[in-house]
Design an enzyme around this catalytic site. Sequence first.
Site, PDB file in Angstrom:
ATOM      1  N   CYS A   7      35.253  39.351  44.805  1.00 18.02           N
ATOM      2  CA  CYS A   7      33.987  40.352  44.980  1.00 18.02           C
ATOM      3  C   CYS A   7      32.883  39.794  44.502  1.00 18.02           C
ATOM      4  CB  CYS A   7      34.452  41.386  43.737  1.00 18.02           C
ATOM      5  SG  CYS A   7      33.025  42.693  43.408  1.00 18.02           S
TER       6      CYS A   7
ATOM      7  N   CYS B  53      30.628  41.392  41.697  1.00 18.87           N
ATOM      8  CA  CYS B  53      31.117  41.676  40.197  1.00 18.87           C
ATOM      9  C   CYS B  53      30.898  40.307  39.636  1.00 18.87           C
ATOM     10  CB  CYS B  53      32.745  41.775  40.307  1.00 18.87           C
ATOM     11  SG  CYS B  53      33.048  43.482  41.316  1.00 18.87           S
ATOM     12  N   ASP B  54      31.165  39.277  40.455  1.00 17.30           N
ATOM     13  CA  ASP B  54      31.448  37.861  39.789  1.00 17.30           C
ATOM     14  C   ASP B  54      30.253  36.748  40.122  1.00 17.30           C
ATOM     15  OD1 ASP B  54      33.746  39.071  38.922  1.00 17.30           O
ATOM     16  OD2 ASP B  54      34.999  38.252  40.612  1.00 17.30           O
TER      17      ASP B  54
END
Lengths: 326, 103
Positions: A148, A151-152
């Site tokens: 992701c 997200c990261d």
Amino acid sequence: MKSEKKIVKADKKPEEKPAYDVIIIGGGFAGLSAAIYSARYNLKTLVISKQPGGAIINAAHVENYPGYVNISGIELMQKFEEQAKSCGAEILIDDAIGVMKHKEEFKVETEQQKELLSNAIIIATGTDRRKLEVPGAKEYESKGVHYCATCDGAFYKNKVVAVIGGSNSSAHAAMLLSRIAKQVYILYRGEEMRCEPILCTHMEELGNIKMIFNTNVVQVKGTKFLDKIILDRPFDGSVELAVDGLFVEIGSVPSSAIAKQLGVELTQSGEIKVNIQQETNVKGVFAAGDVTNTPLRQGIIAAAQGVKAATSAYKMLTGKKVTGAW
Amino acid sequence: MVNELNDETFAKNIAKGNVVVDFYADWCGPCQLMKPMFEKLAGEVKNITFFKVNVDKCQKAAQEHDVRSIPTFALFKNGEEIDQISGVISEGDFKKKLKAVFG
């Protein structure tokens, strides 16, 4: 879906009569659209979803859902959820781990040990991300190997990262990362990107995305964190490529284990076979969205299929026709 | 209600007892998805203290605990990090993990 898990029998016996007309398994575009229509058909409707919103919640920007020029995935799906609830659908955050035919009805068992009965089932379980299966990939998951970018990606400011894959998702991940990392590589086994042409143009404009074609990652290495990947052919004279992060965008597999339990016919790649009315080969079981043999996996297609599935369920349960429908 | 920690208050608050820290960001969809479940557990589970850390504001704490993915839930016993959970996880699986670590 974790179909292999054995459920511990709850103290309570299942209800004698179905509490619901329709149980929808999955809470993404397809499931929540089905819920809106099902509830508006006055069918008692329950959505069971372990992750309300579905896969799109990982998207930082959705720019191709009509009605919104630019909206985050989570915000868009919160609107879907709010609308489904306002129409009268119930939403249960839980994992449906088993579905079986129970006399004339269907019994759904959940991870939180609930047993729920309905007269019809709509399967809208979507897909699961395909994982990178090379040595080291599992060991470094969340420690350099990621699924992701939204997200990261923020953890890779001014670092070097690579994205595997040639699809729209890969292009979106690479573009997002290019604004954070100093260098982004796209590694793709094909000869050219298969994303929308406009995305290729955007990537070229960004200036720090380098595409490497006809190349696969065969190993992931590091110490505490990932620090290099091994390629199956040399790039710049070496099969070793130093990267701090690797973002995997290599497609997805249908989450059709629940359908299989019910004897629903699947394609060779595990997609649920549906007709134009979203009916499966099992009476009372309908399916919609990315878990089906749909020719195009897009939110708006899934939403439309959810509507058709709810309409078919309504027609089967009441015998009534809907104006303009089949 | 889950209390927020920052780089200054982090070490002191995880030093004693059973602690779970949610490393999150406001722009992260999966983090927002996990938030209601985390807050529910904070109200239910009595032998664990629940905190949250915004990784955009508290990069030191995130770096020191090797957080490279959000949401990440770090599990501490008397200041020692025992385990981490990353990504979206069901309530049932989360509870099992807490029980395995903290009993």
